[in-house]
Design a protein around this motif. Structure first.
Motif, PDB file in Angstrom:
ATOM      1  N   THR A   1      74.850 140.166 -22.824  1.00 24.35           N
ATOM      2  CA  THR A   1      75.440 140.767 -21.621  1.00 24.35           C
ATOM      3  C   THR A   1      75.688 139.714 -20.553  1.00 24.35           C
ATOM      4  OG1 THR A   1      74.269 142.828 -22.104  1.00 24.35           O
ATOM      5  CG2 THR A   1      75.159 142.561 -19.881  1.00 24.35           C
ATOM      6  N   HIS A   2      74.714 138.820 -20.354  1.00 18.27           N
ATOM      7  CA  HIS A   2      74.907 137.736 -19.392  1.00 18.27           C
ATOM      8  C   HIS A   2      76.040 136.807 -19.834  1.00 18.27           C
ATOM      9  CE1 HIS A   2      70.760 139.055 -18.468  1.00 18.27           C
ATOM     10  NE2 HIS A   2      71.043 138.649 -17.229  1.00 18.27           N
ATOM     11  N   GLU A   3      76.198 136.641 -21.114  1.00 22.28           N
ATOM     12  CA  GLU A   3      77.292 135.821 -21.621  1.00 22.28           C
ATOM     13  C   GLU A   3      78.639 136.427 -21.260  1.00 22.28           C
ATOM     14  OE1 GLU A   3      78.914 134.237 -25.990  1.00 22.28           O
ATOM     15  OE2 GLU A   3      76.980 135.253 -25.803  1.00 22.28           O
ATOM     16  N   VAL A   4      78.790 137.722 -21.424  1.00 21.94           N
ATOM     17  CA  VAL A   4      80.043 138.400 -21.085  1.00 21.94           C
ATOM     18  C   VAL A   4      80.275 138.365 -19.578  1.00 21.94           C
ATOM     19  CG1 VAL A   4      81.294 140.583 -21.191  1.00 21.94           C
ATOM     20  CG2 VAL A   4      79.906 139.853 -23.135  1.00 21.94           C
ATOM     21  N   MET A   5      79.214 138.581 -18.804  1.00 20.55           N
ATOM     22  CA  MET A   5      79.350 138.543 -17.342  1.00 20.55           C
ATOM     23  C   MET A   5      79.783 137.151 -16.864  1.00 20.55           C
ATOM     24  SD  MET A   5      76.004 140.794 -16.249  1.00 20.55           S
ATOM     25  CE  MET A   5      76.223 140.379 -14.523  1.00 20.55           C
ATOM     26  N   PHE A   6      79.224 136.120 -17.464  1.00 21.28           N
ATOM     27  CA  PHE A   6      79.626 134.766 -17.077  1.00 21.28           C
ATOM     28  C   PHE A   6      81.079 134.498 -17.445  1.00 21.28           C
ATOM     29  CE2 PHE A   6      79.951 130.216 -18.259  1.00 21.28           C
ATOM     30  CZ  PHE A   6      79.763 129.668 -16.999  1.00 21.28           C
ATOM     31  N   ALA A   7      81.511 134.984 -18.595  1.00 20.59           N
ATOM     32  CA  ALA A   7      82.916 134.831 -18.986  1.00 20.59           C
ATOM     33  C   ALA A   7      83.826 135.553 -17.998  1.00 20.59           C
ATOM     34  CB  ALA A   7      83.132 135.348 -20.395  1.00 20.59           C
ATOM     35  N   GLY A   8      83.416 136.745 -17.549  1.00 16.50           N
ATOM     36  CA  GLY A   8      84.199 137.452 -16.531  1.00 16.50           C
ATOM     37  C   GLY A   8      84.269 136.680 -15.234  1.00 16.50           C
ATOM     38  N   GLY A   9      83.165 136.008 -14.855  1.00 11.68           N
ATOM     39  CA  GLY A   9      83.189 135.173 -13.652  1.00 11.68           C
ATOM     40  C   GLY A   9      84.139 133.999 -13.784  1.00 11.68           C
ATOM     41  N   LEU A  10      84.201 133.418 -14.979  1.00 13.52           N
ATOM     42  CA  LEU A  10      85.158 132.334 -15.203  1.00 13.52           C
ATOM     43  C   LEU A  10      86.594 132.816 -15.062  1.00 13.52           C
ATOM     44  CD1 LEU A  10      83.587 130.482 -18.285  1.00 13.52           C
ATOM     45  CD2 LEU A  10      83.617 129.706 -15.914  1.00 13.52           C
ATOM     46  N   VAL A  11      86.868 134.038 -15.559  1.00 16.36           N
ATOM     47  CA  VAL A  11      88.220 134.591 -15.436  1.00 16.36           C
ATOM     48  C   VAL A  11      88.573 134.822 -13.973  1.00 16.36           C
ATOM     49  CG1 VAL A  11      89.673 136.586 -15.976  1.00 16.36           C
ATOM     50  CG2 VAL A  11      88.187 135.610 -17.741  1.00 16.36           C
TER      51      VAL A  11
ATOM     52  N   CYS B   1      86.226 124.756 -28.594  1.00 11.42           N
ATOM     53  CA  CYS B   1      84.961 124.641 -29.334  1.00 11.42           C
ATOM     54  C   CYS B   1      83.792 124.380 -28.388  1.00 11.42           C
ATOM     55  CB  CYS B   1      85.063 123.523 -30.362  1.00 11.42           C
ATOM     56  SG  CYS B   1      86.171 123.860 -31.748  1.00 11.42           S
ATOM     57  N   VAL B   2      83.983 123.512 -27.410  1.00  9.76           N
ATOM     58  CA  VAL B   2      82.916 123.218 -26.450  1.00  9.76           C
ATOM     59  C   VAL B   2      82.606 124.454 -25.601  1.00  9.76           C
ATOM     60  CG1 VAL B   2      82.240 121.781 -24.501  1.00  9.76           C
ATOM     61  CG2 VAL B   2      83.500 120.783 -26.418  1.00  9.76           C
ATOM     62  N   LEU B   3      83.642 125.187 -25.166  1.00 11.38           N
ATOM     63  CA  LEU B   3      83.426 126.396 -24.373  1.00 11.38           C
ATOM     64  C   LEU B   3      82.731 127.480 -25.195  1.00 11.38           C
ATOM     65  CD1 LEU B   3      83.786 127.898 -21.721  1.00 11.38           C
ATOM     66  CD2 LEU B   3      86.103 128.521 -22.449  1.00 11.38           C
ATOM     67  N   ALA B   4      83.080 127.592 -26.465  1.00 14.28           N
ATOM     68  CA  ALA B   4      82.397 128.554 -27.322  1.00 14.28           C
ATOM     69  C   ALA B   4      80.919 128.222 -27.452  1.00 14.28           C
ATOM     70  CB  ALA B   4      83.063 128.583 -28.695  1.00 14.28           C
ATOM     71  N   PHE B   5      80.597 126.936 -27.567  1.00 17.32           N
ATOM     72  CA  PHE B   5      79.186 126.546 -27.608  1.00 17.32           C
ATOM     73  C   PHE B   5      78.485 126.897 -26.299  1.00 17.32           C
ATOM     74  CE2 PHE B   5      76.173 123.292 -26.208  1.00 17.32           C
ATOM     75  CZ  PHE B   5      75.163 123.491 -27.132  1.00 17.32           C
ATOM     76  N   ASN B   6      79.129 126.637 -25.172  1.00 19.58           N
ATOM     77  CA  ASN B   6      78.510 126.949 -23.879  1.00 19.58           C
ATOM     78  C   ASN B   6      78.188 128.441 -23.760  1.00 19.58           C
ATOM     79  OD1 ASN B   6      78.730 124.266 -23.119  1.00 19.58           O
ATOM     80  ND2 ASN B   6      80.677 124.573 -22.047  1.00 19.58           N
ATOM     81  N   LEU B   7      79.166 129.272 -24.100  1.00 19.55           N
ATOM     82  CA  LEU B   7      78.949 130.715 -23.986  1.00 19.55           C
ATOM     83  C   LEU B   7      77.883 131.191 -24.972  1.00 19.55           C
ATOM     84  CD1 LEU B   7      82.663 131.866 -23.574  1.00 19.55           C
ATOM     85  CD2 LEU B   7      80.936 131.645 -21.797  1.00 19.55           C
ATOM     86  N   GLY B   8      77.915 130.662 -26.198  1.00 22.93           N
ATOM     87  CA  GLY B   8      76.901 131.055 -27.167  1.00 22.93           C
ATOM     88  C   GLY B   8      75.508 130.622 -26.761  1.00 22.93           C
ATOM     89  N   HIS B   9      75.385 129.430 -26.209  1.00 23.96           N
ATOM     90  CA  HIS B   9      74.073 128.953 -25.764  1.00 23.96           C
ATOM     91  C   HIS B   9      73.574 129.764 -24.573  1.00 23.96           C
ATOM     92  CE1 HIS B   9      70.939 125.867 -25.807  1.00 23.96           C
ATOM     93  NE2 HIS B   9      70.958 125.931 -24.477  1.00 23.96           N
TER      94      HIS B   9
END
Length: 595
Positions: free
Chosen positions: A259-269, A243-251
């Motif tokens: 697009t920046h949200e998806v790119m940041f998620a890819g960087g985390l992976v 839940c906290v990670l979902a808030f971070n990505l949504g914010h």
């Protein structure tokens, strides 16, 4: 009268004898001279020369003194300070050197040695003794409080996270005064929960004399002795972090673009698959450091621009502008409570905190109190500055605000990914080990009899050869080779690809859904309504109560005061809070369906 010659001779002999006797009486005998020599030697032995150094300066000498004649020393020019004397058991006077000659503890020891040699003891003045006592007390105080403060900052760094981004918006609903009351209640509940966990950890260590697990799941499994409960705790922990990670990505998507949200998620992976947990922790620590720096840069100038602090604190909230009734005020406070509760959670590192403080009850209690108090004050002060107009888009640099948001999101997101991945791999290993154990039990007994085709004697001989080979390598190899072997042994294993993909993929989908116009704080409110009260409210109370019952015959001191009543209040408060949130969600869902 005519004297005879014999009479004259008699008078002359008498006069000569008298003068000779007088001369012998005026000259000391050899016996008297020897007695005087011994007396002078004894007097010399009773004198001494005291020399002290003044840190690379000239040497000062106190000329010989007689311990039986203090009055002769008071007239000497070398004694610039007041001389004192006390009566010894023998009745003689003992001279004490001036106190200003004692420049250090070593000088005091030399003074004592000289005084003892002269049948006395050097007693420093009250001023000198008080200086040494104050220095010792200050040194002891620093040694006691240094681990407390450093560990408190560790808790603060672990607590401050994504909740900072929305805390001013959350506090604006009920207002600063009501929000402060909600913060205080959340602080007290979290502190009771943290003290309960610390009590379980300390008693477990004292009872078993073994280190407690750092993982909260393993810690709960050890105390509750239930693998199913431990798996449930792991699921709840993954739910809260997701839940906290979902808030971070949504914010992040709201600040920039999806697009920046998806790119940041890819960087985390990519970081999760290529970096060990130690390196990921270092990156998260750097982000938290940047968070504190940017937060201080935002808050400190903001205080100067607030002209009427009391008006800002007592100003009614946004919810009271449309409806100033008590029910509306309580409703707005209830909406802020889950987010505030989630943002102040730190109990997952309490077992590690007790281990760092060597399971000391007093230090642990002070550390938990200070470590949870600092985040509360930071949240309140930041909300106060923002609501007071000291930190707005007109007065603050957009670059500074962006740096603050990015560092907050990066540090919190990495910590959430690591926690979810660890719990996933732990559950996977548990399931795999249980299935393997079940397969071994189902196999025929004949297949389990033959473990190895090698005889037992040969196995023992091979094991002995291996031990000798290892010892020979350890003795013959260089320290660098041994260090290389140790480094390879201690090398951390990377997270598996499926665990990282699941840790990031599910929260990313929720974050993208929240970015389509829904409330971004919904995930934080969901975690604070159910996950945090269950994980850090009901379960710690259950663990502490069960441990107290099992160790009731042993005299272990409780860390949490209040006895069973405090544990009952923690459990009941968590249950009532969850039931209230559940009823509100049910009513809200029915209203949305029917309306």
């Amino acid at each position: 009268m005519k004297l005879s010659s014999s009479t004259i001779l008699f008078y002359v002999a008498s006069i000569i004898c008298c003068r000779t006797n007088t001369a012998f009486q005026s000259v000391p005998s050899f016996r008297n001279r020897k007695s005087q020599t011994v007396s002078s030697s004894s007097s010399a032995l009773h004198s001494s020369i005291y020399t002290t150094s003044e840190q690379s300066r000239k040497k000062r000498t106190i000329n010989a003194w007689n311990i039986n004649d203090v009055s002769s020393l008071t007239s000497k020019k070398e004694s610039s300070a007041q001389t004192t004397g006390v009566t010894t058991p023998t009745g003689s006077k003992t001279y004490f050197p001036p106190k200003k000659l004692a420049k250090s503890r070593a000088d005091l020891e030399r003074l004592n040695a000289v005084s003892v040699a002269t049948a006395g003891t050097y007693i420093p003045s009250s001023d000198t003794a008080s200086i040494y006592d104050s220095k010792t007390a200050l040194s002891n105080l620093m040694e006691q409080w240094k681990p407390i403060m450093t560990t408190s900052l560790l808790i603060t760094g672990n607590t401050i996270g994504a909740g900072t981004l929305v805390m001013p918006e959350v506090a604006a609903g009920p207002g600063m005064a009501v929000s402060t009351a909600v913060f205080t209640v959340a602080f007290i509940m979290n502190l009771i929960s943290g003290l309960a966990i610390a009590e379980v950890a300390i008693k477990q260590y004292e009872n078993s004399q073994s280190q407690v697990p750092s993982s909260f799941k393993e810690f709960a499994q050890t105390n509750l002795e239930s693998e199913s409960v431990a798996n449930g705790i792991a699921v709840i922990s993954m739910f809260v972090n997701a839940c906290v990670l979902a808030f971070n990505l949504g914010h992040l998507g709201e600040l920039f673009t999806p697009t920046h949200e998806v790119m940041f998620a890819g960087g985390l992976v990519m970081m999760g698959m290529t970096m060990s947990s130690t390196k990921l922790g270092n990156v998260a620590s750097m982000a938290v450091t940047g968070l504190f720096i940017t937060l201080a840069a935002l808050m400190l100038p903001g205080f100067a621009s607030i002209s009427h602090p009391a008006d800002v604190f007592w100003a009614p909230g946004v919810a009271s502008l449309s409806d100033s009734s008590t029910s509306s005020l309580l409703e707005s406070a209830g909406q802020a409570a889950p987010i505030i509760l989630t943002s102040m959670v730190y109990q997952n590192i309490v077992p590690s905190v007790t281990k760092i403080l060597n399971y000391d009850r007093t230090k642990t209690a002070w550390t938990l109190a200070l470590g949870s108090f600092f985040p509360m004050m930071i949240y309140e002060l930041y909300s106060f500055v923002v609501l007071g107009g000291g930190c707005s888009s007109e007065t603050t640099s957009p670059l500074l605000m962006a740096a603050f948001s990015i560092t907050t999101i990066v540090g919190s997101s990495i910590a959430c990914v690591m926690s979810i991945a660890e719990e996933l791999e732990s559950c996977t290993q548990t399931i795999f080990s249980s299935s393997q154990h079940q397969q071994q039990q189902e196999e025929p007994s004949s297949s389990t009899v033959v473990v190895s085709s090698t005889p037992a004697a040969l196995q023992e001989e091979q094991a002995t050869d291996d031990v000798f080979a290892m010892s020979e390598f350890a003795s013959s190899s260089s320290p660098q080779q041994q260090q290389d072997v140790n480094d390879d042994t201690k090398k951390e294993v990377l997270f598996s690809v499926p665990s990282i993909l699941l840790s990031v993929g599910v929260p990313l989908a929720v974050g993208l859904a929240l970015g389509n116009g829904d409330d971004l704080t919904a995930s934080l409110r969901l975690a604070g309504s159910y996950g945090s009260p269950m994980l850090y409210g009901a379960i710690p109370a259950l663990m502490a109560w069960k441990q107290r019952e099992s160790l009731s015959k042993q005299q272990f001191q409780d860390v949490l005061p209040g006895g069973t009543a405090t544990l009952a209040m923690l459990a009941a408060g968590s249950a009532v809070f969850m039931m209230e949130e559940l009823s509100k969600d049910i009513m809200s869902g029915m209203t949305s369906i029917l309306g």
